[in-house]
Scaffold this active site. Sequence first.
Site, PDB file in Angstrom:
ATOM      1  CG  HIS A 161      -8.431 -22.230  17.952  1.00 28.68           C
ATOM      2  ND1 HIS A 161      -8.762 -23.570  17.961  1.00 28.68           N
ATOM      3  CD2 HIS A 161      -9.535 -21.568  18.384  1.00 28.68           C
ATOM      4  CE1 HIS A 161     -10.017 -23.707  18.390  1.00 28.68           C
ATOM      5  NE2 HIS A 161     -10.507 -22.507  18.654  1.00 28.68           N
ATOM      6  CG  ASP A 187     -23.535 -23.794  11.428  1.00 28.29           C
ATOM      7  OD1 ASP A 187     -22.405 -23.785  11.958  1.00 28.29           O
ATOM      8  OD2 ASP A 187     -23.743 -23.443  10.250  1.00 28.29           O
ATOM      9  CD  GLU A 208     -13.297 -24.485  19.304  1.00 27.78           C
ATOM     10  OE1 GLU A 208     -12.749 -23.863  20.233  1.00 27.78           O
ATOM     11  OE2 GLU A 208     -13.344 -24.055  18.133  1.00 27.78           O
ATOM     12  CG  HIS A 234     -10.801 -19.587  22.550  1.00 24.35           C
ATOM     13  ND1 HIS A 234     -11.106 -20.692  23.309  1.00 24.35           N
ATOM     14  CD2 HIS A 234     -11.231 -19.880  21.299  1.00 24.35           C
ATOM     15  CE1 HIS A 234     -11.704 -21.600  22.559  1.00 24.35           C
ATOM     16  NE2 HIS A 234     -11.790 -21.128  21.326  1.00 24.35           N
ATOM     17  CD  GLU A 235     -11.025 -17.352  18.639  1.00 23.54           C
ATOM     18  OE1 GLU A 235     -10.700 -18.341  17.953  1.00 23.54           O
ATOM     19  OE2 GLU A 235     -12.084 -17.323  19.300  1.00 23.54           O
ATOM     20  CD  GLU A 286     -10.554 -21.445  15.148  1.00 22.62           C
ATOM     21  OE1 GLU A 286     -11.378 -20.597  15.509  1.00 22.62           O
ATOM     22  OE2 GLU A 286     -10.829 -22.665  15.089  1.00 22.62           O
ATOM     23  CG  ASN A 287     -10.510 -16.945   9.924  1.00 23.92           C
ATOM     24  OD1 ASN A 287     -10.884 -18.097   9.715  1.00 23.92           O
ATOM     25  ND2 ASN A 287     -11.353 -15.953  10.087  1.00 23.92           N
ATOM     26  NE  ARG A 325     -19.485 -13.601  21.258  1.00 23.64           N
ATOM     27  CZ  ARG A 325     -18.670 -13.387  22.285  1.00 23.64           C
ATOM     28  NH1 ARG A 325     -18.561 -12.161  22.769  1.00 23.64           N
ATOM     29  NH2 ARG A 325     -17.978 -14.364  22.820  1.00 23.64           N
ATOM     30  CD  GLN A 367     -17.080 -18.234  11.122  1.00 26.30           C
ATOM     31  OE1 GLN A 367     -16.333 -17.336  11.474  1.00 26.30           O
ATOM     32  NE2 GLN A 367     -16.780 -19.511  11.336  1.00 26.30           N
ATOM     33  CD  GLN A 390     -14.486 -23.851  13.311  1.00 25.43           C
ATOM     34  OE1 GLN A 390     -14.355 -22.749  13.807  1.00 25.43           O
ATOM     35  NE2 GLN A 390     -13.998 -24.929  13.861  1.00 25.43           N
ATOM     36  CE1 TYR A 445     -17.064 -24.456  21.505  1.00 24.43           C
ATOM     37  CE2 TYR A 445     -15.175 -23.084  22.004  1.00 24.43           C
ATOM     38  CZ  TYR A 445     -16.188 -23.447  21.156  1.00 24.43           C
ATOM     39  OH  TYR A 445     -16.331 -22.806  19.955  1.00 24.43           O
TER      40      TYR A 445
HETATM   41  N1  BES Z   1     -13.623 -21.757  16.222  1.00 25.25           N
HETATM   42  C1  BES Z   1     -14.481 -21.131  17.146  1.00 25.25           C
HETATM   43  C2  BES Z   1     -15.693 -20.530  16.505  1.00 25.25           C
HETATM   44  C3  BES Z   1     -16.528 -21.512  15.722  1.00 25.25           C
HETATM   45  C4  BES Z   1     -16.772 -22.790  16.181  1.00 25.25           C
HETATM   46  C5  BES Z   1     -17.054 -21.134  14.523  1.00 25.25           C
HETATM   47  C6  BES Z   1     -17.540 -23.669  15.424  1.00 25.25           C
HETATM   48  C7  BES Z   1     -17.812 -22.005  13.778  1.00 25.25           C
HETATM   49  C8  BES Z   1     -18.060 -23.274  14.229  1.00 25.25           C
HETATM   50  C9  BES Z   1     -13.755 -20.069  17.982  1.00 25.25           C
HETATM   51  O1  BES Z   1     -12.449 -20.404  18.262  1.00 25.25           O
HETATM   52  C10 BES Z   1     -14.464 -19.954  19.294  1.00 25.25           C
HETATM   53  O2  BES Z   1     -14.545 -20.924  19.982  1.00 25.25           O
HETATM   54  N2  BES Z   1     -14.951 -18.770  19.640  1.00 25.25           N
HETATM   55  C11 BES Z   1     -15.573 -18.510  20.913  1.00 25.25           C
HETATM   56  C12 BES Z   1     -14.580 -17.788  21.796  1.00 25.25           C
HETATM   57  C13 BES Z   1     -14.676 -18.097  23.244  1.00 25.25           C
HETATM   58  C14 BES Z   1     -14.687 -19.554  23.574  1.00 25.25           C
HETATM   59  C15 BES Z   1     -13.583 -17.385  24.013  1.00 25.25           C
HETATM   60  C16 BES Z   1     -16.804 -17.659  20.659  1.00 25.25           C
HETATM   61  O3  BES Z   1     -17.051 -17.298  19.516  1.00 25.25           O
HETATM   62  O4  BES Z   1     -17.544 -17.364  21.582  1.00 25.25           O
HETATM   63 ZN    ZN Z   2     -12.323 -22.068  19.584  1.00 29.46          ZN
END
Ligand code: BES
Ligand code: ZN
Length: 622
Positions: free
Chosen positions: A318, A394, A337, A314-315, A290-291, A571, A134, A136, A402
């Site tokens: 991206h 983080d 986001e 969502h992904e 979103e890899n 998660r 992971q 990001q 978002y």
């Molecule tokens: N890119 C993000 C996850 C992320 C953000 C990882 C910042 C590390 C640092 C991903 O696209 C995301 O936003 N995931 C959300 C999905 C949701 C908004 C539908 C999640 O993980 O909850």
């Molecule tokens: Zn996202």
Amino acid sequence: MAPLDPHSFSDSTNPPTSDVSLSLYFDFPSATIHGVAFFILAFPYAGQLSFDTRSLTIHQVLSPNDLSPLPFSLSSSPDPIKGTQLSISLLPEDDDTAFNSFFIVFSTSPSSTALQWLCPPQTFNKKHPFVYTQCQSIHARSIFPCQDTPAARIRYTALLNVPRELSAVMSARHVGRRPPVSGEGHSHLLPNGFNSLWSSETRVVEEFLMNQPIPPYLFAFAVGELGSREVGPRTRVYAEAVDSVLDAAAKEFAGTEEMIRQGEKLFGEYAWERFDLLVLPPSFPYGGMENPRMVFLTPTVIKGDASGAQVVAHELAHSWTGNLITNKNNEHFWLNEGFTTYAERRIVEAVQGEDRAILNTGIGWKGLKEEVEKFKDNLEFTKLKNNQEGVDPDTIYSEVPYEKGFQFLWRIERQIGRPAFDEFIKKYIATFKFQSIDTERFLKFLKAQVPGIEKDIDLVLWTEGTGIPPDAYEPVSDLYTKILSLANEFKLGRMPREDEVADWRGQEWELYLENLPRVLEASQVLALDERYRLSESKDYEVKVAFLQLAILSKCRNFYSEVEKTLKEVGRMKYLRPLYRALVQGAGKEEEKILAKRVFAEARECYHPIAQGVVESILAKHI
Ligand code: BES
Ligand code: ZN
């Protein structure tokens, strides 16, 4: 030195890396990767080159021609956020032959923050180990040295040398799987005898090519005993090779191709050829990542009612907003986001209808208000564009980029009308694809495309102001309003009747629970669960919203379920509210002891990023 990015040691006067070739030997027993990386710079350069690293051992830096060692140094103590700076002297003796390439021989360590190494009991199939990344926002540097800023874009090739019984996926095109060849990919340079182990009979090489330039945070792999199912013409879903998991995933994501088509209609051609999905073990710290070409997903999105589609939408979104147009650094994260949340809801609206999209917008609206409240002593992070000097991305991760970002774009849509806004977005994507931009670039483009927009919308307030601007908008729909009024009636002592909730899905319950008072009588919590069994919901969004309410209401009957939940998923969307609810506020001694004990016992099962985030929540309140 001209810093590009508050989270990187990269120097804007250095040439960016254009290509990297990686040969990686995965040593599962020691949770280590030994690697050789060959870097190509955008132009020849003589001087000091600055790279980011974290938890890496750098064995050698070698010149491209005769493999002679190049001097390098590492900063003496790591920066707690940025990690360790690697400075390489690219100073050839002959001035005419400035290098544009070099090798680095390196090893990761078990504390590399991007990597989670799972032992067999932590996986679904319990037979084989598993490792996944992971990256990001700033963890790619813990896998290989790099200019770890989204301002940079790199093409890559990779040879992953793994045990023969395992296979690998990456955010790249899979070229093939074959027996290893001694010395290939400069693997003869690997340290500690791993050069000879490279071509052992027990190993296999998985080869990948990513010929579209990506920011380092989109670098990704997973290695384990993987299986897959076809779910569409450009989509396969991968997961551990357990039939029940693969079948459930294939069913959940059957509608993916339709979403890609809707995305293409709205935002232009899908640029990444394939859109495969990987369902990870439960410790994956996000809902989705979103890899490119291989989206990573938490298994908690498989709910059996195809509602996981929202995370996939969502992904997928991206693929345009984020992966094609990227924020220049994390201070402009809303460009990634916020745009993606807007695009996600447009895709959801197209495939699942307006009601569902409005419900999601309503859940987001509530989330935004709560998040802004949480940041009341730190208003900087309620701004879309914010200052992240000395800040760990983080620990400030929140819904603000978002949902406030979504609200900003939605405001523009309301101003100019949907057809004009659709044209604007298409043009925005076509103009900036494969670039990394900042808020100013976006605003300049907006003003050029929509002359006079700044007279109607206070663009400065939206992008630089704190809190929620007055022209943000709470959605309306019959369903949304009905759920909110039922939540209001609960305050007066009325629980919804069975017939009122008969066709509620997870999102309806989530919205309902989120809109109840934060603290209830313990007896009310019990009554709610007795009637609707929310603590046992298979939908983690519902279960966690309920358990959070139970903790805040000090309804201790549910603490064993809280403990179980904290031990079975990693998660962060679930860990954060549950741990926070346990430790925040006065008179919480029992809860704090519980939080500390559960974290001590569960810690090893969490991804290193989640470990850090929970640690910082506990440190703040205990
Ligand atoms: N890119 C993000 C996850 C992320 C953000 C990882 C910042 C590390 C640092 C991903 O696209 C995301 O936003 N995931 C959300 C999905 C949701 C908004 C539908 C999640 O993980 O909850
Ligand atoms: Zn996202």
